[in-house]
Write a protein that holds these residues in place. Structure first.
Motif, PDB file in Angstrom:
ATOM      1  N   THR A  45       0.828  -1.206   0.000  1.00  0.00           N
ATOM      2  CA  THR A  45       0.000   0.000   0.000  1.00  0.00           C
ATOM      3  C   THR A  45       0.863   1.257   0.000  1.00  0.00           C
ATOM      4  O   THR A  45       0.581   2.226  -0.703  1.00  0.00           O
ATOM      5  CB  THR A  45      -0.931  -0.005   1.233  1.00  0.00           C
ATOM      6  OG1 THR A  45      -1.754  -1.168   1.164  1.00  0.00           O
ATOM      7  CG2 THR A  45      -1.803   1.223   1.273  1.00  0.00           C
ATOM      8  N   GLU A  55      -6.182   0.783  -0.605  1.00  0.00           N
ATOM      9  CA  GLU A  55      -6.595   0.167   0.648  1.00  0.00           C
ATOM     10  C   GLU A  55      -8.118   0.011   0.720  1.00  0.00           C
ATOM     11  O   GLU A  55      -8.684  -0.769  -0.014  1.00  0.00           O
ATOM     12  CB  GLU A  55      -6.057   0.953   1.840  1.00  0.00           C
ATOM     13  CG  GLU A  55      -5.668   0.039   2.986  1.00  0.00           C
ATOM     14  CD  GLU A  55      -4.549   0.608   3.839  1.00  0.00           C
ATOM     15  OE1 GLU A  55      -4.632   1.777   4.214  1.00  0.00           O
ATOM     16  OE2 GLU A  55      -3.599  -0.152   4.131  1.00  0.00           O
ATOM     17  N   ASP A 107      -5.610  -1.794  -5.041  1.00  0.00           N
ATOM     18  CA  ASP A 107      -4.926  -2.287  -3.849  1.00  0.00           C
ATOM     19  C   ASP A 107      -5.857  -3.259  -3.128  1.00  0.00           C
ATOM     20  O   ASP A 107      -6.849  -2.853  -2.553  1.00  0.00           O
ATOM     21  CB  ASP A 107      -4.578  -1.090  -2.954  1.00  0.00           C
ATOM     22  CG  ASP A 107      -3.688  -1.481  -1.792  1.00  0.00           C
ATOM     23  OD1 ASP A 107      -3.129  -2.593  -1.823  1.00  0.00           O
ATOM     24  OD2 ASP A 107      -3.570  -0.676  -0.850  1.00  0.00           O
ATOM     25  N   GLU A 108      -5.528  -4.516  -3.203  1.00  0.00           N
ATOM     26  CA  GLU A 108      -6.319  -5.570  -2.565  1.00  0.00           C
ATOM     27  C   GLU A 108      -7.818  -5.467  -2.878  1.00  0.00           C
ATOM     28  O   GLU A 108      -8.639  -5.330  -1.960  1.00  0.00           O
ATOM     29  CB  GLU A 108      -6.114  -5.533  -1.043  1.00  0.00           C
ATOM     30  CG  GLU A 108      -4.657  -5.378  -0.667  1.00  0.00           C
ATOM     31  CD  GLU A 108      -4.127  -6.521   0.171  1.00  0.00           C
ATOM     32  OE1 GLU A 108      -4.838  -7.534   0.308  1.00  0.00           O
ATOM     33  OE2 GLU A 108      -3.005  -6.413   0.661  1.00  0.00           O
TER      34      GLU A 108
END
Ligand SMILES: Nc1ncnc2c1ncn2[C@@H]1O[C@H](COP(=O)(O)OP(=O)(O)O)[C@@H](O)[C@H]1O
Ligand SMILES: [Mg+2]
Lengths: 305, 371
Positions: free
Chosen positions: A46, A85, A157-158
């Protein structure tokens, strides 16, 4: 599409202990396709992404996105969509209003907003307040926001966080579809199965450092797939022979023996054992997975801690 | 422009804005109703009433001194006033008491006028200000620029409160502070600042657009709330009082007071937002600003008299009131407040304070990691 070299980010806390979140990462993402950014939690994914997007000021190193330095990021930001995130929206505004507010910034039409809501499957719930969404819906709205600008480069991100299995499959398909449309997707994850199924190219990080990079096949080949399993009549004797020859051989509970060796050189085992009058009943390479590779790589990197 | 529009939408979409506006409007409506209820339209014959009251008081005094038991007092009085008691007839003495010693001015007995006078109550006339005269000692401490004696007839209010609009405007600054301090705080918390920066990475532009949107909106809000109070009280005056002294000059005073209040409302939004960026905390920003508001004059009095003419709130309120900023000066051994500068300069001092907060906030905002 993305270049980073020697990227480093230290966080200094008031208590005086510095955290090195990113410790000299070199990264090249070429498009189009899906580039996975893999690493366990806390490995600096991140933070790296925040540096790429100008949200965080790197302590050292340089970054270019779509050929531009961070100071000129605004010239290319219209071609970049990013989710960092967790999804971040105004809780009391509806999903649609949240997208509309972002859309206003680039003169994006209301019809495009509905299109995007369709793509992420939120058309029906668009009129509900963001805080009423499930985690998965929030995640999908955030992915929708990254698509508004119809960007060339999408940084996720994820994105699978908080999604149920069906949602994960859906997300995977979406990412693949975007890649097939010629987009470049840079997607981080700590879940390996994910990446193995969707990515073309992979960068693995651990403790703020890149430990392997390349095509998924290459990365797997470079670490995994180094075992063969043999079945033989006299496993105890065979194990003895192989060990004395310097191989890491181990007898498993089913009385097969697994040997650490590149499968391409497995013929040597046959030869050696035949030399002692033992004949193989079967020899099979152990199917390596990214998971093995990943664990092996990150464990060796964490080693000594 | 798009960014500005988005920020304007966000300002007016915030619940705190509407909540505060609603509370203030309800409170001013209640105040308006109270004023309505406590005033009456009937103008009694105040002069006659006052005369009767004064005569009654005079007679009481005369009766007191005629009483034989107060002989010693009579002699004392005679000595003090230098006349010969023995050569005075009783009637002459009574007359002396009535016109001299016991005389009560009917002016002192005027009952409060039950009518609500629009003209003085909302904004004071210049003459009302002439009461603060700090300049008697020395020539060079001249009174305010705005000291315009005799420019206009005194408007006719004799109600308890005079010139409330600028006072209310000062308290409405609290609204600007609350909204300004929470404007980015809410965004840091929701993380939406990150989203915004992913669409417009030029942070200077992002921040100053926020300042601009907040300034404009906060000014508009302050103006609207002041206008609401004005309309209410003016309506009360038409129903329960007097608007005969309302003239063009009155409306100009009202308009310019609201305008200056709005300007300062906008500035205080920027100030509060700046402090919240530096302090990284909404509550700290609110506490800091309002805390200083509460104690600034005590601090100045006890520890920093030099600060008075430069202090933020003193200048902001002087500007809103179109009054002069004062400073402390030791004149013949006593601390006096004397004229320091006029209201325009006071406005500039306010702007400078806000700039002094906005600039470091800008530096912090440009450099800060968003995570
Ligand atoms: N703002 C911050 N202040 C201090 N430490 C941080 C901050 N952000 C991240 N870190 C630390 O940096 C490391 C990397 O975090 P992160 O980039 O979030 O990892 P990942 O995304 O791979 O899980 C972690 O040890 C984390 O605790
Ligand atoms: Mg992370």
């Amino acid at each position: 599409m993305i270049e980073a070299s020697g990227l480093r980010k230290e966080y200094s806390s008031l208590r005086g202990s510095d955290v090195v979140a990113v410790d000299g990462i070199d990264l090249v993402v070429e498009g189009p396709g899906v580039h996975g950014f893999l690493g366990p939690n806390g490995s600096g994914k991140t933070t790296t992404i925040r540096c790429l997007l100008g949200l965080v000021r790197p302590s050292a190193g340089s970054v270019r996105v779509l050929g531009e330095e961070i100071s000129r990021l605004h010239t290319v930001i219209g071609r970049v969509g990013a989710l960092v995130e967790t999804p971040k929206f105004f809780p009391t505004f509806t999903g649609r209003k949240n997208l509309l507010m972002l859309g206003h910034l680039s003169g994006i039409s209301a019809s495009r907003i509905d299109e995007v809501l369709d793509i992420v499957g939120l058309r029906e719930r668009g009129g509900d307040s963001f805080k009423s969404y499930s985690l998965g819906m929030k995640q999908r709205l955030a992915v929708g926001a990254t698509l508004l600008k119809d960007p060339d480069l999408i940084i996720l991100d994820e994105p699978a966080n908080g999604l149920d299995p069906a949602g994960i499959v859906e997300m995977r398909r979406l990412i693949r579809r975007l890649a097939d449309d010629g987009k470049t997707i840079f997607v981080s994850s700590h879940q390996l199965g994910e990446v193995q199924l969707t990515c073309d190219v992979l960068t693995i990080v651990s403790r703020g450092q890149v430990i392997r990079s390349g095509s998924v096949a290459d990365v797997v080949a470079s670490v995994g797939n180094r075992h063969v399993r043999i079945t033989i009549e006299d496993p105890a004797g065979a194990e003895q022979v192989l060990r004395s020859a310097g191989y890491a051989a181990r007898r498993d509970i089913d009385d097969t023996i697994s040997v650490e060796i590149d499968p391409r050189e497995a013929a040597r085992l046959t030869e050696m054992l035949a030399g002692t009058g033992r004949y193989l009943q079967a020899l099979e390479p152990v199917q390596g997975s990214l998971e093995d590779a990943f664990l092996e790589l990150t464990e060796s990197n964490e080693g000594g801690v | 422009m798009r960014l500005l529009r988005t920020e304007l939408i966000r300002f007016w979409s915030r619940r705190i804005v509407w909540a505060v506006a609603l509370v203030v409007m309800v409170v001013s409506t209640v105040a308006g109703i109270a004023v309505f209820a406590s005033h009456s339209n009937e103008a009694p014959d105040n002069e006659a009433l006052a005369r009767t009251e004064a005569e009654r008081a005079t007679e009481e005094c005369v009766r007191f001194f005629r009483n034989e038991e107060f002989d010693s007092d009579r002699e004392q009085i005679a000595r003090d006033f230098g006349f010969d008691l023995d050569s005075m007839t009783d009637a002459e003495f009574d007359e002396f008491l009535r016109t001299d010693l016991c005389y009560q001015d009917p002016q002192w007995f005027r009952p409060e006028d039950p009518r609500f006078f629009a003209a003085e109550i909302l904004v004071e006339s210049y003459e009302a200000r002439q009461m603060t005269d700090w300049s008697s000692e020395r020539e060079d401490y001249s009174v305010a620029d705005t000291y315009r004696f005799g420019v206009r007839e005194i408007r006719q209010a004799n109600d308890g409160f005079i010139g409330i609009l600028p006072v209310v405007a000062t308290f409405y600054l609290v609204i600007a502070v609350l909204i300004g301090a929470s404007f980015v705080g809410g965004e840091y918390r929701a993380g939406t600042l990150e989203n915004l920066l992913l669409w417009e990475p030029r942070r200077l532009r992002v921040l100053w657009t926020k300042f601009a949107a907040g300034f404009l909106s906060s000014a508009a809000l302050t103006a609207a709330l002041l206008a609401w109070l004005t309309v209410l009280l003016y309506l009360v005056a038409t129903q329960r009082g007097d608007t005969s002294a309302v003239d063009g000059r009155f409306w100009i005073d009202i308009g310019s007071t609201i305008g200056r209040g709005a300007l300062v409302g906008g500035l205080f939004f920027v100030a509060a937002m700046s402090v919240s960026i530096i302090a990284r905390n909404t509550a700290a920003a609110v506490g800091l600003i309002l805390g200083w508001f509460a104690i600034s004059n005590i601090v100045i009095e006890l520890a920093a008299k030099w600060l008075r003419q430069w202090e933020l709130f003193n200048n902001a309120t002087a500007f809103i009131r179109e009054a002069d900023a004062v400073r402390n000066e030791r004149i013949q051994g006593f601390w006096q407040t004397v004229y320091a500068h006029g209201y325009v300069e006071a406005g500039l001092v306010t702007v400078m304070w806000v700039a002094a907060l906005a600039l470091p906030a800008t530096l912090v905002f440009i450099r800060r990691d968003i995570d």
